[in-house]
Design a protein around this motif. Structure first.
Motif, PDB file in Angstrom:
ATOM      1  N   SER A  28       0.843  -1.203   0.000  1.00  0.00           N
ATOM      2  CA  SER A  28       0.000   0.000   0.000  1.00  0.00           C
ATOM      3  C   SER A  28       0.871   1.243   0.000  1.00  0.00           C
ATOM      4  O   SER A  28       0.573   2.234  -0.686  1.00  0.00           O
ATOM      5  CB  SER A  28      -0.907   0.003   1.225  1.00  0.00           C
ATOM      6  OG  SER A  28      -1.790  -1.088   1.181  1.00  0.00           O
ATOM      7  N   ASP A  84      -6.035  -0.619  -4.868  1.00  0.00           N
ATOM      8  CA  ASP A  84      -5.485  -1.287  -3.682  1.00  0.00           C
ATOM      9  C   ASP A  84      -6.498  -2.302  -3.180  1.00  0.00           C
ATOM     10  O   ASP A  84      -7.536  -1.943  -2.627  1.00  0.00           O
ATOM     11  CB  ASP A  84      -5.180  -0.253  -2.594  1.00  0.00           C
ATOM     12  CG  ASP A  84      -4.318  -0.848  -1.486  1.00  0.00           C
ATOM     13  OD1 ASP A  84      -4.111  -2.080  -1.486  1.00  0.00           O
ATOM     14  OD2 ASP A  84      -3.856  -0.071  -0.630  1.00  0.00           O
ATOM     15  N   GLU A  85      -6.207  -3.563  -3.389  1.00  0.00           N
ATOM     16  CA  GLU A  85      -7.105  -4.659  -3.014  1.00  0.00           C
ATOM     17  C   GLU A  85      -8.552  -4.357  -3.404  1.00  0.00           C
ATOM     18  O   GLU A  85      -9.426  -4.313  -2.547  1.00  0.00           O
ATOM     19  CB  GLU A  85      -7.010  -4.917  -1.504  1.00  0.00           C
ATOM     20  CG  GLU A  85      -5.593  -5.263  -1.081  1.00  0.00           C
ATOM     21  CD  GLU A  85      -5.539  -5.762   0.354  1.00  0.00           C
ATOM     22  OE1 GLU A  85      -6.409  -6.561   0.717  1.00  0.00           O
ATOM     23  OE2 GLU A  85      -4.631  -5.333   1.087  1.00  0.00           O
TER      24      GLU A  85
HETATM   25 MG    MG Z   1      -2.260  -2.669   2.313  1.00  0.00          MG
END
Ligand code: MG
Ligand code: ATP
Lengths: 833, 264
Positions: B65, B184-185
């Motif tokens: 991240s 992000d995810e």
């Molecule tokens: Mg993360």
């Protein structure tokens, strides 16, 4: 659970500080008012405990008719003195004289006035109340002693010559003495020798009262009873010195309690507004913490414990707010003292502290906070434990339908009560009714919010693009919150705009009344309200160009048990021109006992030309008067005109409140001529029609300004509420704002979004408030339309001004929250959990 | 925005293109100080190829991240340089960074992607609205048809399923034709069916529109949708893999989960 409460207080310092600030302002108002009025009372008490401390018994006329303000009160004859002096136990007896006398200062202006009395008294060498400071006591006509404060203000010293204004021709005198009076709270004292005082202030051979000093060991009550027995008629009474002093004090107490009540009304309004804010803040805090509270419930906390935890926070906030408020109240008391000193009162020395302001501050601050937080606290307890497991927690809320029903009922009940209050059931009802209306409308506000905010914000998306659209939607997002925030502002603006409607109507009505009934070219009136009009009238008659001068006397008598005011003038026929008096029946030839009445009086008392009525004058004498004519309602003259001889026969000092002058040509030269003829009377002023209008309207404006200033605090509190709501919303929307920032919203755009939301909330409050205010103002105008306020005027520009003001408040209130939003850390905002 | 090379020109994926869409040059990112100091990124250098779908993988806490945030102009680096195209992010102030994000970068987060008060369509066009740009109607239609939510455009996020919400977020990221999209995810909160919807959508954007996409994921199946996988561990780039399959990725991941290496 106490730990949870304390942790939360610490965690939410800023938000709670803002809430506490709302408490602080309200409490400061209460504490300030109480400390200030306590201080005032004590100073007056000190003053009155000095005066008349040697008096054991006072003999005075029984009050049959309350004399008109400023007019000569009834008197006692000097012939009573010897009989009283012979009563056993009497050490000294003194005939006192009191009346109106004002000192003309070195600058030619009258000293004092504007509320504080200007007293003329007799010089009593035996009186030790006020010691001599310089010079000696007055002993003959043309000599006076004055108090040292007046001396300082007027610039006069012992030996100076000046004029004294009395109800009669002004007197040229020499100041022979200056007494040490101490603080008279703005009053002025002029002492003449007894004979001169009688001649100038009352009538030779009369006294205002007779005071008696007792021999050692003789009780006041015993002496009073003995003296009462020698009084010749029931027109006079004897009272103890203690009672006299108490009455003096209670008169002051009455004024004090009026001032206190007046100020406290505004304090209560501020607190009421503050309660909205406290309620709103706690609602939001509870909503934001619903997850955490649900977790507490899930791990075994009972509902009661959750409620208590939230109420515990309220108690903390209330305590801190009250403490700071008490401190701020002392500051406010100092400010109030300054304010009153600026308008002529003379307070000195320190403030007076009793336990009362302290007690009230804490009581009011804590109770209001806890009551306002009670409902959010109960709602907090209703959060189900499973909410801890869910992602988005909806606060349990009662349906809007129930709210509409209750809100409508409360509003209606409030309107009815307010209506009853206006209808004459008392101002308290009006206040309670208005309070209920505010509550009811605040309950309805979430329902009203949607359509109104939609309309108000209709142009937002087009004008301000995306920030505008987001702002509008944010304002609509939680109507309850928007409504509660706006309601706080609504209250202040409703009262201010209601007052504006009333004052505009009053001004318009006065203006119309003056146009309608004011037929004189000039009117002469006195700064001291009443004066002796005969001599000035004579002086004006000699001015070239003056055609007719009508001196209007005023007096009172009782008809049955009711005191009534009447006018009297030398040639009642002149009123036809000077005051547009129009006779409906009979004639204006009054002779010695004639009376003119207006149509409403004639109708209600079943009078017609030829009827006779029995009246009783302030001197206690009764007489029978004959109705000589009936005239159309005339606000300038009033409802009765009595034959002048009848009036003069029953009054020691004839006084009136105006001269009406008609001239051949109304120009500056004529006015100057009249002013010159009256130059010997520094307390009289000459006004033409527009001057009269202007001065009355100025009076109204001053009063409105005073009320607006006092209401401003509640508006400030409402602004705090907007700040609070926005700040909490910003925190609540951290993630959303972060997202907006992440996808490219600039700081400026973020700030604008918050600002626009704030303006929208403020405008909503303004619309509600001004709406209620206008309705309320119209209601009051209708209710008092038969008392002279018969023109309705809605001051649209002023009201528009308040809308703009609301928008400005919105912008200012958003400064800090908007700044915070724009500084929000983007990463923190989008961090998952 | 004439300086932005059109991402549509991509065509079918070939070998690594000459100019990367974004580049990190020995970036270091540290958190905290003294005892609590954490080096989240330790001299990481990566090239994110244009017109490709890149996945970033690694154990929890490995700095995925952080790398994304630094490359996407959301966070600053302590040293090293970050380029979007040929613009050096480390030299831009907040105002320019905001504008860069607005005009050249798209985002899809794991959750909370949408403004709850706006409809789906309004959320999609939000970046353009903020910039005061008119959406290209044909392009907008293409994007909307690709996410397949034409009949849900007037719904609020609260009325959409999680997968639908993420697809709306993808559409929002695409509609401004950014040079690069960071995710992000994006499927971290979704069941496998919804996850597949979103991943296919992102892959199609790369294949058919030539979009550059960078995605962080823990799921080997998700990584298999990409063209290139970068592996991070302990704040360092440790490996990369072209044309991944779920099995190959899983195999590679097992290598990290040996004792001594950060384990999820
Ligand atoms: Mg993360
Ligand atoms: N704001 C912060 N303050 C301090 N340390 C941080 C902060 N953000 C991240 N870290 C640390 O930096 C390291 C990398 O974090 P990062 O969020 O990039 O990991 P990640 O690979 O995304 O992990 P995950 O797969 O769990 O999301 C971690 O050790 C983390 O503890």
């Amino acid at each position: 659970m106490l730990k949870v409460t304390v942790r939360n207080l610490v965690a939410h310092k800023v938000r709670l500080a803002l809430t506490a600030f709302a408490v602080v302002l309200g409490v400061a108002f209460v504490a300030g008012t109480l400390v200030f009025t306590d201080t005032m009372s004590r100073q007056f008490d000190q003053l009155f405990s000095k005066t008349g401390k040697d008096v054991a018994v006072q003999v005075r006329p029984k009050k049959v008719v309350e004399a008109e303000e400023g007019a000569a009160a009834p008197t006692v004859p000097a012939s009573l003195l010897p009989a009283i002096g012979r009563v056993p136990g009497v050490a000294r007896v003194h005939g006192g004289v009191g009346g109106f006398a004002a000192v003309v200062g070195k600058n030619g202006k009258v000293v004092g006035g504007s509320g504080a009395p200007q007293l003329g008294v007799d010089w009593n060498p035996a009186d030790k109340d006020f010691p001599m400071k310089a010079g000696r006591g007055p002993v003959g006509p043309g000599e006076v002693a004055i108090d040292d404060r007046t001396a300082a203000k007027s610039g006069l010293r012992v030996g100076d010559r000046t004029r004294i204004v009395v109800q009669g021709p002004p007197q040229t005198v020499t100041v022979v003495g200056i007494v040490d009076s101490g603080n008279l709270m703005g009053a002025t004292i002029t002492a003449f020798d007894q004979r001169t005082a009688q001649r100038l202030l009352l009538k030779p051979g009369r006294f205002s009262d007779i005071t008696v000093a007792a021999r050692k060991g003789v009780s006041e009550t015993a002496l009073r009873d003995r003296i009462q027995r020698v009084l010749p008629s029931s027109d006079y009474e004897a009272i103890t010195g203690t009672k006299m002093r108490d009455e003096n004090k209670s008169e002051v107490g009455r004024i004090m309690s009026f001032i206190r009540t007046f100020l406290l009304v505004f304090a209560v309004i501020s607190i009421f507004v503050g309660a909205f804010i406290i309620f709103n803040t706690f609602s939001m805090l509870v909503a934001q913490r619903s997850r955490e509270l649900a977790l507490l419930r899930a791990v075994g906390a009972s509902r009661r414990q959750v409620t208590r935890a939230v109420l515990g926070e309220a108690i903390g906030v209330g305590f801190v707010g009250s403490t700071v408020g008490l401190g701020a109240g002392v500051g406010l008391a100092l400010l109030l003292r300054q304010l009153f000193n600026a308008i002529g009162a003379e307070f000195d020395g320190g403030l007076t502290f009793t336990y009362k302001p302290v007690l009230w501050s804490y009581a009011v601050g804590m109770v209001v906070t806890v009551v306002a937080a009670y409902f959010p606290a109960r709602r907090a307890a209703k959060i189900p434990p499973v909410a801890a497991m869910r992602d988005d927690v909806a606060m349990p809320q009662r349906s809007l339908r129930i709210r509409v029903v209750i809100g409508s009922l409360v509003t209606a009940a409030g309107a009815v009560l307010a209506g009853l209050g206006l209808g004459g059931s008392g101002l308290a009802w009006l206040g309670i009714g208005l309070g209920l209306v505010f509550l009811g409308v605040a309950m309805l506000a979430p329902v009203i919010a949607r359509p109104v905010v939609k309309v108000l914000g209709a142009a937002y998306p087009r004008v301000f693009r995306t920030p505008g659209r987001l702002a509008k939607q944010n304002a609509l997002r939680n109507p309850r919150r928007t409504a509660a925030t706006a309601s706080a502002l609504m209250i202040g603006l409703a009262l201010v705009s209601g007052i504006n409607v009333m004052s505009a109507s009053a001004k318009a009505s006065i203006s119309r009344q003056v146009d309608k009934s004011f037929a004189a070219d000039y009117i002469v009136s006195a700064t001291a309200r009443v004066f002796s009009p005969a001599e000035p009238a004579q002086a004006v008659r000699a001015v070239p160009g003056v055609e007719q001068v009508t001196a209007l006397y005023s007096g009172r008598f009782t008809v049955g048990s009711k005191a009534e005011t009447f006018a009297a003038t030398e040639r009642p026929d002149d009123l036809k021109r000077a005051a547009r008096l129009s006779l409906v029946s009979g004639s204006a030839e009054l002779g010695g006992d004639g009376l003119l009445v207006d149509e409403p009086t004639a109708a209600s008392a079943h009078l017609q030309v030829g009827s006779t009525i029995g009246v009783r004058f302030p001197d206690g004498k009764t007489a029978s008067v004959r109705v000589a004519g009936v005239y159309a309602k005339n606000p300038l003259v009033g409802s009765r005109v009595l034959a002048l001889p009848a009036y003069l026969a029953h009054t020691d000092r004839p006084t009136g409140n105006g001269l009406m002058i008609n001239v051949t040509k109304s120009d500056a030269a004529t006015k100057r001529g009249i002013e010159k003829a009256l130059s010997a009377y520094p307390d009289l002023k000459v006004q033409d029609q527009s001057d009269v209008k202007k001065s009355v309207q100025q009076g109204v404006d001053q009063f409105v300004t005073l009320l607006t200033v006092l209401l401003a605090l509640s508006i400030v509190i409402a602004a705090l509420g907007i700040i609070n709501t926005l700040a909490l919303s910003v925190i609540e929307r951290t993630r959303e704002i972060g997202l907006l920032r992440a996808i490219g919203t600039s700081r400026r755009q973020t700030r604008r979004m918050i600002r626009l939301e704030s303006v929208l909330i403020a405008l909503f409050g303004a619309v509600l408030g001004i709406g209620i205010g206008v309705v309320f103002g119209i209601g009051v105008q209708r209710a008092v339309s038969d008392q002279g306020v018969n023109v309705l005027s809605v001051p649209v520009p002023t009201l528009v001004g308040y809308v703009v003001l609301a928008a400005v408040i919105g912008v200012l209130a958003a400064l800090w929250p908007a700044w915070r939003a724009s500084r929000m850390d983007v990463l923190k905002a989008i961090a998952f959990e | 925005m004439t300086d932005i090379p059109s991402p549509v020109a991509g065509g079918p994926p070939g070998p690594v293109l000459a100019a990367p869409a974004a580049r990190a040059d020995r970036i270091v990112k540290e958190y905290g100080r003294g005892d609590t100091k954490v080096v989240a990124l330790n001299e990481v250098s990566v090239d994110l190829p244009a017109g490709r779908f890149t996945a970033i993988m690694g154990p929890s806490g490995s700095g995925k991240s952080t790398l994304m945030h630094c490359m996407a102009a959301l966070d600053s680096v302590d040293s090293g340089r970050v380029f979007i195209g040929d613009v050096d992010l480390t030299r831009l102030d907040d105002k320019r960074l905001t504008r860069l994000r607005r005009d050249r970068i798209g985002f899809v987060f794991q959750a909370f992607n949408l403004v709850p008060t706006l409809t789906a369509l309004e959320n999609i066009t939000l970046p353009l609205d903020i910039a005061g740009r008119k959406p290209d109607q044909a392009w907008l239609d293409t994007v909307i048809d690709t996410i397949g939510l034409r009949d849900r455009l007037t719904h609020r996020p609260g009325e959409l399923s999680g997968g639908q919400q993420q697809r709306v977020a993808c559409a929002r990221a695409l509609v401004g034709r950014p040079e690069i999209i960071f995710a992000d995810e994006p499927t971290g909160n979704l069941d496998s069916r919804s996850g597949t919807e979103v991943l296919s959508f992102l892959r199609n954007a790369v294949r058919e529109m030539g979009q550059t996409v960078v995605m962080v994921t823990h799921d080997p199946v998700a990584a298999a949708y990409s063209d290139l996988v970068l592996f991070l561990a302990d704040g360092r780039l440790v490996d990369e893999m072209s044309d991944p399959t779920a099995e190959k990725v899983l195999e590679r991941m097992k290598g990290f989960e040996l004792p001594g290496v950060g384990v999820r």
